[in-house]
Design a protein around this motif. Structure first.
Motif, PDB file in Angstrom:
ATOM      1  N   LEU A 107      25.135 -37.788  51.771  1.00 30.80           N
ATOM      2  CA  LEU A 107      25.709 -37.635  50.429  1.00 30.80           C
ATOM      3  C   LEU A 107      25.386 -38.806  49.514  1.00 30.80           C
ATOM      4  O   LEU A 107      25.256 -38.628  48.305  1.00 30.80           O
ATOM      5  N   ASN A 108      25.243 -40.005  50.064  1.00 31.29           N
ATOM      6  CA  ASN A 108      24.985 -41.177  49.236  1.00 31.29           C
ATOM      7  C   ASN A 108      23.527 -41.612  49.237  1.00 31.29           C
ATOM      8  O   ASN A 108      23.202 -42.650  48.673  1.00 31.29           O
ATOM      9  N   SER A 109      22.661 -40.838  49.850  1.00 32.79           N
ATOM     10  CA  SER A 109      21.245 -41.185  49.906  1.00 32.79           C
ATOM     11  C   SER A 109      20.641 -41.248  48.501  1.00 32.79           C
ATOM     12  O   SER A 109      20.999 -40.460  47.626  1.00 32.79           O
ATOM     13  N   LYS A 110      19.724 -42.189  48.306  1.00 30.42           N
ATOM     14  CA  LYS A 110      19.012 -42.270  47.029  1.00 30.42           C
ATOM     15  C   LYS A 110      17.960 -41.172  46.923  1.00 30.42           C
ATOM     16  O   LYS A 110      17.517 -40.837  45.837  1.00 30.42           O
ATOM     17  N   ILE A 111      17.545 -40.630  48.060  1.00 30.81           N
ATOM     18  CA  ILE A 111      16.604 -39.510  48.057  1.00 30.81           C
ATOM     19  C   ILE A 111      17.378 -38.257  47.687  1.00 30.81           C
ATOM     20  O   ILE A 111      18.437 -37.984  48.249  1.00 30.81           O
ATOM     21  N   PRO A 156      22.346 -19.985  47.161  1.00 29.06           N
ATOM     22  CA  PRO A 156      23.108 -20.938  46.351  1.00 29.06           C
ATOM     23  C   PRO A 156      23.220 -22.287  47.065  1.00 29.06           C
ATOM     24  O   PRO A 156      23.262 -22.349  48.297  1.00 29.06           O
ATOM     25  N   LEU A 157      23.283 -23.337  46.278  1.00 27.52           N
ATOM     26  CA  LEU A 157      23.435 -24.675  46.840  1.00 27.52           C
ATOM     27  C   LEU A 157      24.818 -24.821  47.463  1.00 27.52           C
ATOM     28  O   LEU A 157      25.827 -24.500  46.838  1.00 27.52           O
ATOM     29  N   SER A 158      24.832 -25.289  48.684  1.00 29.80           N
ATOM     30  CA  SER A 158      26.087 -25.588  49.374  1.00 29.80           C
ATOM     31  C   SER A 158      26.441 -27.046  49.199  1.00 29.80           C
ATOM     32  O   SER A 158      27.609 -27.412  49.234  1.00 29.80           O
ATOM     33  N   LEU A 159      25.405 -27.873  49.031  1.00 31.33           N
ATOM     34  CA  LEU A 159      25.623 -29.312  48.937  1.00 31.33           C
ATOM     35  C   LEU A 159      24.494 -29.943  48.129  1.00 31.33           C
ATOM     36  O   LEU A 159      23.330 -29.583  48.291  1.00 31.33           O
ATOM     37  N   ALA A 160      24.861 -30.844  47.256  1.00 26.62           N
ATOM     38  CA  ALA A 160      23.889 -31.647  46.508  1.00 26.62           C
ATOM     39  C   ALA A 160      24.362 -33.095  46.591  1.00 26.62           C
ATOM     40  O   ALA A 160      25.540 -33.369  46.359  1.00 26.62           O
ATOM     41  N   ASN A 161      23.463 -34.002  46.943  1.00 29.66           N
ATOM     42  CA  ASN A 161      23.896 -35.386  47.109  1.00 29.66           C
ATOM     43  C   ASN A 161      23.767 -36.192  45.813  1.00 29.66           C
ATOM     44  O   ASN A 161      23.316 -35.683  44.785  1.00 29.66           O
ATOM     45  N   ARG A 162      24.150 -37.451  45.895  1.00 25.21           N
ATOM     46  CA  ARG A 162      24.125 -38.340  44.728  1.00 25.21           C
ATOM     47  C   ARG A 162      22.706 -38.498  44.186  1.00 25.21           C
ATOM     48  O   ARG A 162      22.491 -38.523  42.984  1.00 25.21           O
ATOM     49  N   GLY A 163      21.709 -38.602  45.077  1.00 24.80           N
ATOM     50  CA  GLY A 163      20.313 -38.728  44.638  1.00 24.80           C
ATOM     51  C   GLY A 163      19.880 -37.551  43.782  1.00 24.80           C
ATOM     52  O   GLY A 163      19.201 -37.711  42.769  1.00 24.80           O
ATOM     53  N   CYS A 211      21.887 -35.590  42.039  1.00 23.53           N
ATOM     54  CA  CYS A 211      22.628 -35.671  40.770  1.00 23.53           C
ATOM     55  C   CYS A 211      22.012 -36.718  39.843  1.00 23.53           C
ATOM     56  O   CYS A 211      21.875 -36.483  38.641  1.00 23.53           O
ATOM     57  N   ASN A 212      21.602 -37.857  40.410  1.00 25.53           N
ATOM     58  CA  ASN A 212      20.947 -38.887  39.596  1.00 25.53           C
ATOM     59  C   ASN A 212      19.618 -38.384  39.038  1.00 25.53           C
ATOM     60  O   ASN A 212      19.272 -38.671  37.894  1.00 25.53           O
ATOM     61  N   LEU A 213      18.865 -37.648  39.841  1.00 26.76           N
ATOM     62  CA  LEU A 213      17.567 -37.130  39.412  1.00 26.76           C
ATOM     63  C   LEU A 213      17.707 -36.082  38.313  1.00 26.76           C
ATOM     64  O   LEU A 213      16.959 -36.081  37.339  1.00 26.76           O
ATOM     65  N   THR A 214      18.682 -35.198  38.445  1.00 26.57           N
ATOM     66  CA  THR A 214      18.784 -34.053  37.544  1.00 26.57           C
ATOM     67  C   THR A 214      19.777 -34.224  36.399  1.00 26.57           C
ATOM     68  O   THR A 214      19.723 -33.482  35.426  1.00 26.57           O
ATOM     69  N   GLY A 215      20.699 -35.168  36.551  1.00 26.38           N
ATOM     70  CA  GLY A 215      21.716 -35.371  35.520  1.00 26.38           C
ATOM     71  C   GLY A 215      22.921 -34.453  35.656  1.00 26.38           C
ATOM     72  O   GLY A 215      23.871 -34.551  34.884  1.00 26.38           O
ATOM     73  N   TYR A 216      22.899 -33.564  36.624  1.00 30.79           N
ATOM     74  CA  TYR A 216      24.030 -32.663  36.858  1.00 30.79           C
ATOM     75  C   TYR A 216      25.023 -33.300  37.817  1.00 30.79           C
ATOM     76  O   TYR A 216      24.635 -34.036  38.720  1.00 30.79           O
ATOM     77  N   ASP A 217      26.289 -32.979  37.652  1.00 31.85           N
ATOM     78  CA  ASP A 217      27.305 -33.348  38.627  1.00 31.85           C
ATOM     79  C   ASP A 217      27.262 -32.337  39.765  1.00 31.85           C
ATOM     80  O   ASP A 217      26.854 -31.178  39.578  1.00 31.85           O
ATOM     81  N   ARG A 218      27.701 -32.768  40.930  1.00 30.79           N
ATOM     82  CA  ARG A 218      27.698 -31.901  42.108  1.00 30.79           C
ATOM     83  C   ARG A 218      28.434 -30.591  41.838  1.00 30.79           C
ATOM     84  O   ARG A 218      27.988 -29.512  42.209  1.00 30.79           O
ATOM     85  N   GLU A 219      29.566 -30.677  41.154  1.00 34.52           N
ATOM     86  CA  GLU A 219      30.370 -29.483  40.885  1.00 34.52           C
ATOM     87  C   GLU A 219      29.635 -28.486  39.987  1.00 34.52           C
ATOM     88  O   GLU A 219      29.914 -27.287  40.023  1.00 34.52           O
ATOM     89  N   GLU A 220      28.694 -28.978  39.195  1.00 35.34           N
ATOM     90  CA  GLU A 220      27.945 -28.101  38.289  1.00 35.34           C
ATOM     91  C   GLU A 220      26.845 -27.323  38.994  1.00 35.34           C
ATOM     92  O   GLU A 220      26.406 -26.290  38.493  1.00 35.34           O
TER      93      GLU A 220
END
Length: 165
Positions: A2-6, A18-25, A27-36
């Motif tokens: 979940l906290n990986s930079k990748i 559908p996405l079940s999980l999106a990590n911080r990397g 979200c940082n890449l796409t600008g979306y929050d996980r909940e979105e």
């Protein structure tokens, strides 16, 4: 994970994947929050300039359960509308009985690499044009090698400066 930079995502291998999980990397890449993004298909990253060929390649992989992994280059859009060249690696995660359960994907922003490829191509064209100018100059009895080299170097420097902006 979940906290990986990748940038990593896990999606269901069923229905519209559908996405079940999106990590911080991711979200940082796409600008979306996980909940979105969780519960949605990654098509939300595609836009007007995303090629039909790259869309089809991803679609074909997702809907062919016999394929275990793939690599795909695709132009994607961030939440703010800016584009990035995304290199996506996907692999199916299977249960012990061999059934595809999830798809793990890692995403890499290749925008700078794509720009550098274009810059190298421009440099090569400029070098060819410089050689042509030198030949033409010699035919007209002009000693313009230093001038042509200065023009080439100036243009190449401007292109690199624009790349950094």
């Amino acid at each position: 994970m979940l906290n990986s930079k990748i940038a990593l995502t896990v999606s269901s291998a069923e229905d519209d994947v559908p996405l079940s999980l999106a990590n911080r990397g991711f979200c940082n890449l796409t600008g979306y929050d996980r909940e979105e993004v969780e519960g949605r298909n990654c098509r939300l990253l595609q836009g007007l300039e995303t090629s039909a060929e790259s869309q089809a390649a991803l679609h074909d992989f997702v809907h062919d359960p016999a394929r275990d992994d793939g690599r795909f280059a695709i132009l994607n859009y961030r939440k703010d509308g800016s584009t990035f060249h995304n290199l996506v690696f996907m692999t199916r995660l299977r249960s012990r009985d061999g059934a595809a359960r999830f798809i793990l994907a890692s995403q890499f922003d290749m925008t700078t690499a794509e720009q550098r490829k274009a810059l190298r191509s421009n440099d090569e064209r400029l070098s060819r044009n410089l050689a042509d100018l030198q030949v033409m100059g010699q035919q007209f009895g002009l000693a313009m090698e230093d001038s042509a080299r200065a023009i080439f170097n100036s243009i190449a420097m401007l292109a690199r400066l624009n790349l950094d902006e």
